[in-house]
Scaffold this active site. Sequence first.
Site, PDB file in Angstrom:
ATOM      1  N   ILE A 219       0.246  -3.610   6.635  1.00 19.20           N
ATOM      2  CA  ILE A 219      -0.809  -2.384   6.022  1.00 19.20           C
ATOM      3  C   ILE A 219      -0.556  -2.535   4.965  1.00 19.20           C
ATOM      4  O   ILE A 219       0.424  -2.899   4.191  1.00 19.20           O
ATOM      5  CB  ILE A 219      -0.014  -0.993   6.808  1.00 19.20           C
ATOM      6  CG1 ILE A 219      -0.779   0.225   6.135  1.00 19.20           C
ATOM      7  CG2 ILE A 219       1.390  -0.893   6.397  1.00 19.20           C
ATOM      8  CD1 ILE A 219      -0.579   1.491   6.557  1.00 19.20           C
ATOM      9  N   SER A 220      -2.033  -2.685   3.503  1.00 22.96           N
ATOM     10  CA  SER A 220      -2.107  -3.059   2.591  1.00 22.96           C
ATOM     11  C   SER A 220      -1.116  -1.597   2.135  1.00 22.96           C
ATOM     12  O   SER A 220      -0.819  -0.633   2.675  1.00 22.96           O
ATOM     13  CB  SER A 220      -3.633  -2.707   2.567  1.00 22.96           C
ATOM     14  OG  SER A 220      -4.192  -4.399   2.440  1.00 22.96           O
ATOM     15  N   GLN A 221      -0.867  -2.506   0.609  1.00 19.88           N
ATOM     16  CA  GLN A 221      -0.178  -1.734  -0.521  1.00 19.88           C
ATOM     17  C   GLN A 221      -1.035  -0.961  -0.997  1.00 19.88           C
ATOM     18  O   GLN A 221      -2.349  -0.856  -0.943  1.00 19.88           O
ATOM     19  CB  GLN A 221      -0.275  -2.539  -1.552  1.00 19.88           C
ATOM     20  CG  GLN A 221       0.530  -2.346  -2.797  1.00 19.88           C
ATOM     21  CD  GLN A 221       0.961  -3.226  -3.937  1.00 19.88           C
ATOM     22  OE1 GLN A 221       0.216  -4.234  -4.102  1.00 19.88           O
ATOM     23  NE2 GLN A 221       0.766  -2.747  -5.132  1.00 19.88           N
TER      24      GLN A 221
ATOM     25  N   ARG B  30       0.721   8.127   4.629  1.00 18.37           N
ATOM     26  CA  ARG B  30       0.597   6.631   5.186  1.00 18.37           C
ATOM     27  C   ARG B  30       1.319   7.212   6.108  1.00 18.37           C
ATOM     28  O   ARG B  30       1.544   5.862   7.328  1.00 18.37           O
ATOM     29  CB  ARG B  30       0.819   5.635   3.720  1.00 18.37           C
ATOM     30  CG  ARG B  30       0.920   4.976   4.253  1.00 18.37           C
ATOM     31  CD  ARG B  30       1.872   3.874   2.979  1.00 18.37           C
ATOM     32  NE  ARG B  30       1.138   2.272   2.994  1.00 18.37           N
ATOM     33  CZ  ARG B  30       2.709   1.221   3.084  1.00 18.37           C
ATOM     34  NH1 ARG B  30       3.151   2.010   2.038  1.00 18.37           N
ATOM     35  NH2 ARG B  30       1.883  -0.365   2.899  1.00 18.37           N
TER      36      ARG B  30
END
Length: 215
Positions: free
Chosen positions: A59-61, A33
């Site tokens: 940016i998503s979990q 990530r």
Amino acid sequence: MEDFERQMQFVFQLRSRGVTNSDVLKAMEATKREPFVEGIFQDRSFEDTPLPISCGQTISQPTVVGLMTQALEVTHRCKVLEIGTGSGYQAAILSHLARRVYSVERHQRLARTARELLMRLGRHNITVVHGDGSLGLPEQAPFDRILLTAAAEDPPRTLTDQLRMGGIMVLPVGQSHSIQTLIKITRSESGLDYTELGSVRFVPLVEGVAHDVLD
């Protein structure tokens, strides 16, 4: 060794929160990530939390990314449409699972940055398009799978029409800036079948393209 331990903890965290599909876990383990997170937030890339990126987006979990990817049931024969490229993290994960990924981003700066990063990472089966995600990508339809990383008040008809028979769409549905519900839609001969997957929070799906000031 520290990064290896953090990555193992990262995968364990995903598994403990419901991401149990082995192919999805392998794809997320293979997609670090950190390159998709900017500046001071890179040190937090292993955390299971959303983080800010350019253009006021996030940016998503990772857990949510994993659960959405798992619900999509992607196979290596699938052609996937993603609406909302953002940093490119979700598209990169999908590229490990699918034959082809098309990702549409309304912010030109995000589309350009994600395209360049994904090329550097060797994810050559992804095409990033700067455009209006609410319209989908009709010239490449139909799609086996469609994933929205922005919340619509209702599943957009323009997108469900681009879903192949037997195809699956996963998206957050609900009012902007409130808790939304993650929905799985399967297109069958009898119509669209809906399954609720849980509560999430995403930025709203916005029509049109953004007029960014580019560097």
